[in-house]
Scaffold this motif. Structure first.
Motif, PDB file in Angstrom:
ATOM      1  N   ASN A   1       1.030  -1.505   0.001  1.00 51.38           N
ATOM      2  CA  ASN A   1      -0.752   0.039   0.054  1.00 51.38           C
ATOM      3  C   ASN A   1       0.926   1.538   0.397  1.00 51.38           C
ATOM      4  N   GLN A   2       0.939   1.564  -1.144  1.00 53.92           N
ATOM      5  CA  GLN A   2       1.580   3.320  -1.295  1.00 53.92           C
ATOM      6  C   GLN A   2       0.028   4.239  -1.064  1.00 53.92           C
ATOM      7  N   ASN A   3       0.232   4.510   0.280  1.00 53.55           N
ATOM      8  CA  ASN A   3      -0.227   6.305   0.645  1.00 53.55           C
ATOM      9  C   ASN A   3      -0.084   6.409   0.827  1.00 53.55           C
ATOM     10  N   ALA A   4       0.584   8.219   0.390  1.00 52.76           N
ATOM     11  CA  ALA A   4       1.348   8.727   1.143  1.00 52.76           C
ATOM     12  C   ALA A   4       0.859   9.694   2.037  1.00 52.76           C
ATOM     13  N   GLU A   5       0.007   9.593   1.832  1.00 52.52           N
ATOM     14  CA  GLU A   5      -0.665  10.569   3.031  1.00 52.52           C
ATOM     15  C   GLU A   5      -0.938   9.871   4.252  1.00 52.52           C
ATOM     16  N   LEU A   6      -1.899   8.566   4.646  1.00 49.40           N
ATOM     17  CA  LEU A   6      -2.323   7.574   5.445  1.00 49.40           C
ATOM     18  C   LEU A   6      -0.716   7.899   5.908  1.00 49.40           C
ATOM     19  N   TRP A   7       0.701   7.782   5.131  1.00 49.89           N
ATOM     20  CA  TRP A   7       1.833   6.868   5.460  1.00 49.89           C
ATOM     21  C   TRP A   7       2.914   8.562   6.150  1.00 49.89           C
ATOM     22  N   ASN A   8       2.429   9.821   5.664  1.00 45.52           N
ATOM     23  CA  ASN A   8       2.460  10.679   7.113  1.00 45.52           C
ATOM     24  C   ASN A   8       2.013  10.736   8.391  1.00 45.52           C
ATOM     25  N   ARG A   9       0.714  11.196   8.402  1.00 43.05           N
ATOM     26  CA  ARG A   9      -0.258  10.779   9.846  1.00 43.05           C
ATOM     27  C   ARG A   9       0.431   9.638  10.366  1.00 43.05           C
ATOM     28  N   TYR A  10       0.629   8.347  10.049  1.00 46.02           N
ATOM     29  CA  TYR A  10       1.387   7.874  10.743  1.00 46.02           C
ATOM     30  C   TYR A  10       2.268   8.253  10.972  1.00 46.02           C
ATOM     31  N   CYS A  11       3.412   8.522  10.282  1.00 37.21           N
ATOM     32  CA  CYS A  11       5.230   9.032  10.877  1.00 37.21           C
ATOM     33  C   CYS A  11       4.728   9.865  12.358  1.00 37.21           C
ATOM     34  N   ILE A  12       4.039  11.155  11.870  1.00 39.30           N
ATOM     35  CA  ILE A  12       3.915  11.907  12.908  1.00 39.30           C
ATOM     36  C   ILE A  12       3.576  11.691  13.995  1.00 39.30           C
ATOM     37  N   PHE A  13       2.589  10.756  14.123  1.00 38.92           N
ATOM     38  CA  PHE A  13       2.113  10.126  15.477  1.00 38.92           C
ATOM     39  C   PHE A  13       3.139   9.370  15.992  1.00 38.92           C
ATOM     40  N   LYS A  14       4.073   8.565  15.227  1.00 41.07           N
ATOM     41  CA  LYS A  14       5.000   7.634  15.937  1.00 41.07           C
ATOM     42  C   LYS A  14       6.041   8.990  16.045  1.00 41.07           C
ATOM     43  N   GLN A  15       5.697   9.650  15.574  1.00 37.64           N
ATOM     44  CA  GLN A  15       7.589  10.730  16.141  1.00 37.64           C
ATOM     45  C   GLN A  15       6.953  11.197  17.237  1.00 37.64           C
TER      46      GLN A  15
ATOM     47  N   GLN B   1      11.406  -6.426   4.551  1.00 38.55           N
ATOM     48  CA  GLN B   1      12.053  -4.913   3.722  1.00 38.55           C
ATOM     49  C   GLN B   1      12.462  -3.501   5.219  1.00 38.55           C
ATOM     50  N   ASP B   2      11.162  -3.019   5.767  1.00 43.01           N
ATOM     51  CA  ASP B   2      11.362  -2.279   6.178  1.00 43.01           C
ATOM     52  C   ASP B   2      11.468  -2.572   7.441  1.00 43.01           C
ATOM     53  N   PRO B   3      12.417  -2.161   8.904  1.00 41.08           N
ATOM     54  CA  PRO B   3      12.061  -2.943  10.202  1.00 41.08           C
ATOM     55  C   PRO B   3      11.057  -1.753  10.171  1.00 41.08           C
ATOM     56  N   VAL B   4      10.749  -2.315  12.082  1.00 37.88           N
ATOM     57  CA  VAL B   4      10.122  -1.145  13.052  1.00 37.88           C
ATOM     58  C   VAL B   4      10.776  -1.548  14.415  1.00 37.88           C
ATOM     59  N   ASP B   5      10.181   0.165  14.825  1.00 37.28           N
ATOM     60  CA  ASP B   5      11.090   0.806  15.398  1.00 37.28           C
ATOM     61  C   ASP B   5      11.282   0.106  17.147  1.00 37.28           C
ATOM     62  N   PRO B   6      10.951  -0.222  17.802  1.00 36.80           N
ATOM     63  CA  PRO B   6      11.309  -1.204  19.100  1.00 36.80           C
ATOM     64  C   PRO B   6      10.925  -0.052  20.265  1.00 36.80           C
ATOM     65  N   ARG B   7      11.679   1.094  19.904  1.00 29.07           N
ATOM     66  CA  ARG B   7      11.796   1.926  20.716  1.00 29.07           C
ATOM     67  C   ARG B   7      10.144   2.371  21.744  1.00 29.07           C
ATOM     68  N   CYS B   8       9.207   2.161  20.149  1.00 26.80           N
ATOM     69  CA  CYS B   8       7.679   2.448  20.480  1.00 26.80           C
ATOM     70  C   CYS B   8       7.097   1.668  20.274  1.00 26.80           C
ATOM     71  N   ASN B   9       7.624   0.470  20.652  1.00 29.04           N
ATOM     72  CA  ASN B   9       6.738  -0.875  20.542  1.00 29.04           C
ATOM     73  C   ASN B   9       6.012  -0.784  18.764  1.00 29.04           C
ATOM     74  N   GLU B  10       6.701  -0.773  18.494  1.00 30.57           N
ATOM     75  CA  GLU B  10       6.068  -1.131  16.748  1.00 30.57           C
ATOM     76  C   GLU B  10       6.039  -2.110  16.398  1.00 30.57           C
ATOM     77  N   TRP B  11       4.230  -2.792  15.940  1.00 31.58           N
ATOM     78  CA  TRP B  11       4.729  -3.900  15.461  1.00 31.58           C
ATOM     79  C   TRP B  11       3.569  -3.909  14.364  1.00 31.58           C
ATOM     80  N   ARG B  12       4.086  -4.988  13.668  1.00 35.34           N
ATOM     81  CA  ARG B  12       3.312  -5.780  12.979  1.00 35.34           C
ATOM     82  C   ARG B  12       1.771  -6.737  12.710  1.00 35.34           C
ATOM     83  N   VAL B  13       1.109  -6.329  12.241  1.00 28.64           N
ATOM     84  CA  VAL B  13      -0.101  -7.308  13.060  1.00 28.64           C
ATOM     85  C   VAL B  13      -1.261  -8.027  12.176  1.00 28.64           C
TER      86      VAL B  13
END
Length: 529
Positions: A333-347, A373-385
């Motif tokens: 899923n290459q959705n730039a808008e959703l990805w940007n909002r998610y990254c801002i939330f995580k940050q 291909q892209d790792p998750v960030d353990p510092r904020c318990n980022e998961w793939r589910v």
């Protein structure tokens, strides 16, 4: 507040005069004693400042000359029609209008609007410092506006606000990452004090609705950013976490970097062709399949289906659980808008943790959180589910993210005859760490489709953060929500397996921006050995 009467009068008038001006189609009001430039649907254009898109999307173009509107320039817009003119095209149209008509008689004129009162000055002692020592700029909320294209430099300096994040932190007293309606009212007053003096005052109810606060009763930082952009605040974002593995910095209007593996120039669902990634996704299905003690009531009855009969019938006629799952196709899923909002939330979560060193953070692993291909960030318990649903629903989620209003309306267990169930941890977005659990909610693809007879599930990134682990039954759903929106936690980990011997654990979040649908998997259920 009383809406200005001329605005009400403009909405009532319907006559539009179309002329030509330098090859540009014109829409102007001729039924008034003054000249108004309108959009093609006869809505008056409102002048605003171009912000350029705080989260990297939403750049605007002039409908007259076709040029992109420059940041911090004046634009004239109709928000409902997404119609914009640059200042040059707007002036060109205005000059071509006929001479103003004679003023109407006083009997025909609309009543004068009541003057808008200036915001009240904040009184009393300064606000208490937030928990964890996070920097909270202090300053007067009720400062008077001064004429400026981007607010008063003196005001910004006196308040200590250099970014949208500063304003948000000032009002988020408890550093929860959310603004209640009371805190948002303070933020609204702060933002309007930074706007030009002639900016139309926005009432709290309208601002709360525009910011999407009615969805959960709170506003997070990505929602606040989008609202501040619409307001025309024009401040930089202000997030900075240089310790991040991907070195993300959010300043000004720059968008976040794309994930590894995105196809250049492509948008939406892009089929995965990389054999190594396909093998990794198949391995993810194999590793997360639970081979024993894996049936729950949500899988349904073999005679009547899901939610169509009593518990006694369901337990007598259990639907068989597949022996395994074979990946047929995968889509990124290459959705730039959703990805940007998610990254801002995580940050923002990482920013909060950096300012709260005394609060314990515990890394919680889940079975499905494997690096692809892209790792998750353990510092904020980022998961793939996983999240299972119909193929149509999965495609819709990838386009516009999860919809909280649909919680409980799908395959969630319901009483016979009820259209909507009450999920165990309240109305939220539910994920499983095992494909076997997500598969319970994956509807078969109907006949007529190329994927007929197959099933679909999403692999989503989720920020678990400081998750609240719940091991008991008889839950107070409102208390769980308070722990997330007004307390120190970010998500719910429903672990009924440890203490109660249930088959599965579940991850529950209550906000869209906290998750990103990363892959859509199309697979076949396998029942043979």
């Amino acid at each position: 507040q009383v809406a200005p009467a001329p605005v009400t009068f403009l909405k009532m008038c319907a006559h539009v005069h179309e002329t030509s001006c330098g090859g540009l189609a014109q829409h102007v009001r001729t039924d008034l004693p003054y000249s108004i430039v309108c959009c093609p649907k006869n809505h008056a254009l409102v002048n605003k400042i171009v912000t350029g898109g705080i989260i990297g999307v939403g750049l605007k173009f002039c409908r007259g000359c076709g040029k992109q509107l420059e940041v911090r320039s004046v634009r004239h817009s109709c928000k409902s029609c997404d119609y914009h003119l640059c200042n040059g095209c707007w002036n060109q149209r205005l000059l071509q209008l006929q001479e103003p008509k004679a003023p109407r008689s006083s009997a025909d004129a609309p009543p004068a609007a009541s003057p808008t009162p200036s915001p009240p000055t904040r009184r009393g002692p300064p606000p208490p410092p937030p928990r964890g020592g996070r920097r909270r700029p202090t300053g007067p909320i009720g400062v008077q506006r001064t004429p400026s294209s981007q607010g008063s430099a003196e005001t910004l300096k006196s308040c200590g606000w250099s970014s949208v994040w500063d304003v948000f932190c000032h009002c988020d007293v408890k550093a929860t990452g959310h603004l209640s309606k009371v805190e948002f009212a303070e933020a609204l007053q702060a933002c309007q004090s930074l706007l030009p003096a002639d900016t139309e005052t926005l009432c709290l109810e309208d601002a709360w609705r525009i910011s999407d606060g009615t969805r959960t009763g709170f506003v997070n930082f990505p929602q606040f950013c989008t609202w501040a952009e619409k307001l025309g605040l024009g401040l930089p974002l202000g997030l900075k976490q240089v310790e991040s593995p991907s070195k993300l910095e959010f300043f000004g209007n720059a968008s976040v970097p794309q994930p590894i593996g995105w196809a250049a120039g492509a948008e939406g669902l892009v089929q995965v062709g990389d054999p190594n990634l396909l093998l990794a996704l198949q391995r993810l299905l194999d590793l997360t399949h639970k081979t024993s003690d894996n049936w729950t009531r949500d899988r349904g009855c073999s005679l009547h289906g899901v939610n169509a009969c009593a518990d006694s019938c369901i337990f007598r006629n259990r639907v068989d659980v597949p022996k395994g799952y074979m990946l047929v196709a995968a889509y990124r899923n290459q959705n730039a808008e959703l990805w940007n909002r998610y990254c801002i939330f995580k940050q923002t979560v990482l920013e909060r943790y950096a300012g709260q060193p005394e609060q314990e953070f515990k890394h919680v692993p889940v079975a499905s959180s494997h690096d692809l291909q892209d790792p998750v960030d353990p510092r904020c318990n980022e998961w793939r589910v996983f999240h299972g649903s119909s193929m149509q629903a999965c495609r819709q989620i990838c386009e516009s993210n999860f919809e909280l209003s649909l919680s409980g309306a799908g395959a969630t267990w319901k009483k016979p005859g009820d259209e909507r169930g009450v999920p165990l941890y309240g109305h939220g977005i539910y994920f499983g760490e095992r494909i076997t659990k997500a598969d319970e909610y994956a509807a078969v693809v109907p006949p007529g489709s190329p994927e007929e007879g197959l099933h679909c599930a999403l692999v989503s990134r989720v920020v678990g953060g400081r998750c609240l682990t719940v091991i008991e039954s008889g839950l107070e759903v409102d208390e769980l929500r308070r722990e997330v929106f007004q307390g120190p936690h970010d998500a719910i980990l429903g672990d009924r397996a440890t203490a109660l011997g249930k088959p599965y654990r579940e991850v529950v979040v209550y906000e869209q921006d906290q998750c990103y649908p990363e892959y859509m998997l199309v697979y076949a259920r396998q029942y043979g050995e």
